[in-house]
Scaffold this motif. Structure first.
Motif, PDB file in Angstrom:
ATOM      1  N   MET A  94       0.860  -1.190   0.000  1.00 33.06           N
ATOM      2  CA  MET A  94       0.000   0.000   0.000  1.00 33.06           C
ATOM      3  C   MET A  94       0.892   1.234   0.000  1.00 33.06           C
ATOM      4  SD  MET A  94      -2.351  -1.687   2.950  1.00 33.06           S
ATOM      5  CE  MET A  94      -0.889  -2.556   3.515  1.00 33.06           C
ATOM      6  N   ALA A 111      -6.927   0.753  -6.815  1.00 32.73           N
ATOM      7  CA  ALA A 111      -6.744  -0.590  -6.252  1.00 32.73           C
ATOM      8  C   ALA A 111      -6.651  -1.609  -7.376  1.00 32.73           C
ATOM      9  CB  ALA A 111      -7.898  -0.938  -5.314  1.00 32.73           C
ATOM     10  N   MET A 298      -3.327   0.681  -3.778  1.00 31.83           N
ATOM     11  CA  MET A 298      -3.395  -0.612  -3.105  1.00 31.83           C
ATOM     12  C   MET A 298      -3.139  -1.709  -4.123  1.00 31.83           C
ATOM     13  SD  MET A 298      -3.923  -2.545  -0.504  1.00 31.83           S
ATOM     14  CE  MET A 298      -4.248  -4.279  -0.212  1.00 31.83           C
ATOM     15  N   MET A 313      -7.844  -8.394  -0.531  1.00 35.24           N
ATOM     16  CA  MET A 313      -8.557  -7.133  -0.338  1.00 35.24           C
ATOM     17  C   MET A 313      -9.576  -7.213   0.785  1.00 35.24           C
ATOM     18  SD  MET A 313      -8.253  -4.133  -1.713  1.00 35.24           S
ATOM     19  CE  MET A 313      -8.543  -3.237  -0.201  1.00 35.24           C
ATOM     20  N   PHE A 318      -5.637  -3.260   4.823  1.00 35.08           N
ATOM     21  CA  PHE A 318      -5.858  -1.969   4.157  1.00 35.08           C
ATOM     22  C   PHE A 318      -6.486  -0.970   5.123  1.00 35.08           C
ATOM     23  CE2 PHE A 318      -8.646   0.919   1.740  1.00 35.08           C
ATOM     24  CZ  PHE A 318      -7.680   1.556   0.969  1.00 35.08           C
ATOM     25  N   CYS A 342     -12.696   5.227  -5.216  1.00 33.63           N
ATOM     26  CA  CYS A 342     -11.760   4.169  -5.611  1.00 33.63           C
ATOM     27  C   CYS A 342     -12.001   3.761  -7.051  1.00 33.63           C
ATOM     28  CB  CYS A 342     -11.909   2.948  -4.702  1.00 33.63           C
ATOM     29  SG  CYS A 342     -10.872   1.545  -5.214  1.00 33.63           S
ATOM     30  N   SER A 344     -11.300   0.732  -9.058  1.00 29.23           N
ATOM     31  CA  SER A 344     -10.892  -0.666  -8.977  1.00 29.23           C
ATOM     32  C   SER A 344     -10.302  -1.040 -10.330  1.00 29.23           C
ATOM     33  CB  SER A 344     -12.105  -1.547  -8.654  1.00 29.23           C
ATOM     34  OG  SER A 344     -11.772  -2.908  -8.759  1.00 29.23           O
TER      35      SER A 344
END
Length: 470
Positions: A94, A111, A298, A313, A318, A342, A344
């Protein structure tokens, strides 16, 4: 007199109202093409250096250190522009760049995952049969087993001795290294095998690595080939057969990332899913100076098997990282999450005209049309999906268009053809607005996947735009 032909009303309406997808190569100039090639050169190097999640973490940490990042210690003072990272058990990482705004205004997150389908060795893998030595495997993730036979394979991973000493293993990637393979039945004797459905022709228990055939000399006992292999391993790594019990070893394709096509417009490699998006998120973050909002990257493990475990995850690792960031700035974690966004970053299926019957062409992603946005993933009735809101999709459209990013809407395939998931749903469970986006891939989950260079670069450019968004 105006030489230009006056547009008809229909032509004007088509231009104003219709949604027209456009090939990315019709939108970029020479300078951007040069930037694309430079970016993809770095990406291919990343792929060759990181064929497992542990190797990807090592490479990411090295790149981060070179870009001025430092390991994050709980309680350390943080100010805008600080760059920190934390490694989770060697298999996930991270990173964050602290922004000018407070964390109470949320963060921008990219992420992705760095694990890929492969063949893990079982904990008691080595055996001999008819004077051939093999290693038994247990496949990891969604593979098509027939694709993994008769190709060159490398062995990567770590062996942890009872003493706690960790021994890294990497065989097959060096210039003079041997490789391994899995046998298949010759066509002359394969009549019955050929009658079986594709998914049954190669049983999982037959995916055994051929690792030796030379028997130990001057010995009349049994398992002489196995003993010879163990002697070689003991000499190089100082291990015994029992040490396989505390090992994480896997077989991965012995392919180097290569340009594909006469025009070199594509990249063929093992592990595009999802290292192509992981590299985009990582490199975009490394280029930031002082963003408006704190930017977080991440890179998770275990997505291919449901994001389980302490390095996936679903792990609270996290949350711990984010809570430590928030405590340094005296902000409640829940207050940060509820205003965060976020992306993804995971791959999507590229439309393949050779298998057109499983795609819904109007809503499919195409190679060279840019970053693919997926409003939802999941399967059939959106099972297992994180369905982004209309407001969120509009926000992402706006950010990407302002940054000049070529993008397209994407869906994995026809509604009832199947489906898949990403880490998006686990971010959404944290009360973080989330949408999927990534690179369209041909031959996804195969030992040798293919992506377009332009799509790789546009995904990097899109990630950077998201990190820099207000």
């Amino acid at each position: 007199m105006d030489d230009k032909k006056e547009q008809t009303r229909g032509e004007q309406l088509r231009k104003a109202l219709l949604y027209e997808k456009k090939n990315g190569y019709d939108r970029v100039d020479t300078a951007e093409l040069e930037a694309m090639e430079a970016y993809c050169t770095g990406y291919k190097q990343f792929l060759d250096a990181g064929k497992t999640e542990r190797e990807c973490v090592d490479r990411a940490a090295a790149l981060a250190e070179a870009a001025g990042f430092r390991p994050f210690t709980r309680g350390a003072e943080l100010k805008p522009g600080d760059k920190v990272y934390r490694i989770n058990r060697g298999r996930a990482v991270m990173l964050a760049v602290i922004g000018r705004e407070g964390l109470e205004n949320g963060v921008n997150i990219g992420a992705a995952h760095i694990d890929s389908p492969r063949l893990d060795l079982k904990q008691n893998p080595l055996y001999e049969s008819e004077e051939l030595a093999f290693l038994k495997t247990h496949y990891y993730g969604g593979i098509r087993k027939y694709q993994w036979v008769t190709i060159p394979l490398e062995l990567h991973g770590v062996i942890v001795l009872k003493s706690g000493q960790s021994v890294r293993v990497c065989v097959g990637s060096g210039e003079n290294d041997p490789v391994f393979t899995i046998d298949d039945l010759l066509p002359h004797l394969g009549a019955e095998q050929s009658k079986k459905p594709l998914g049954q022709a190669i049983p999982g228990e037959s995916l055994n690595l051929l690792v030796g055939s030379r028997p130990l000399r001057d010995d009349e006992g049994g398992d002489r080939v196995k003993l010879s292999v163990l002697e070689l391993l003991n000499r190089k790594y100082g291990i015994t057969e029992e040490d396989f019990i505390s090992a994480e070893l896997c077989a991965v394709p012995a392919f180097r990332a290569s340009d594909v096509g006469f025009d070199r417009s594509l990249i063929g490699a093992y592990g595009h899913d999802d290292r192509v998006c992981a590299y985009a998120a990582l490199t975009a973050l490394l280029q930031l100076e002082v963003p408006t909002r704190t930017a977080v990257c991440m890179l998770a493990d275990k997505e291919e098997i449901g994001s389980e475990g302490v390095s996936g995850m679903r792990s609270r690792a996290f949350d711990t990282f984010m809570e430590d960031l928030c405590q340094c700035r005296n902000v409640p974690l829940r207050a940060c999450y509820e205003k965060s966004f976020c992306l993804s970053a995971d791959v999507t299926a590229a439309y393949d005209p050779n298998f057109a019957d499983v795609y819904e062409k109007r809503n499919s992603a195409f190679v060279n049309y840019g970053m693919g946005l997926c409003k939802f993933t999941g399967s059939r009735g959106k099972s297992g999906a994180s369905d982004a809101s209309a407001e969120l999709v509009a926000y992402v459209r706006r950010v990407l268009d302002r940054a000049g990013v070529a993008w397209q809407m994407a869906e994995l395939g026809k509604v009832d053809a199947g489906g898949g998931g990403t880490v998006a749903m686990f971010m959404a469970e944290r009360n973080i607005d989330t949408i999927d986006a990534g690179v369209p891939v041909l031959s996804m989950h195969a030992p040798f996947e293919t992506v377009g260079k332009l799509d790789c670069y546009m995904t990097f450019k899109g990630m950077k735009a998201i990190f820099e968004a207000v």
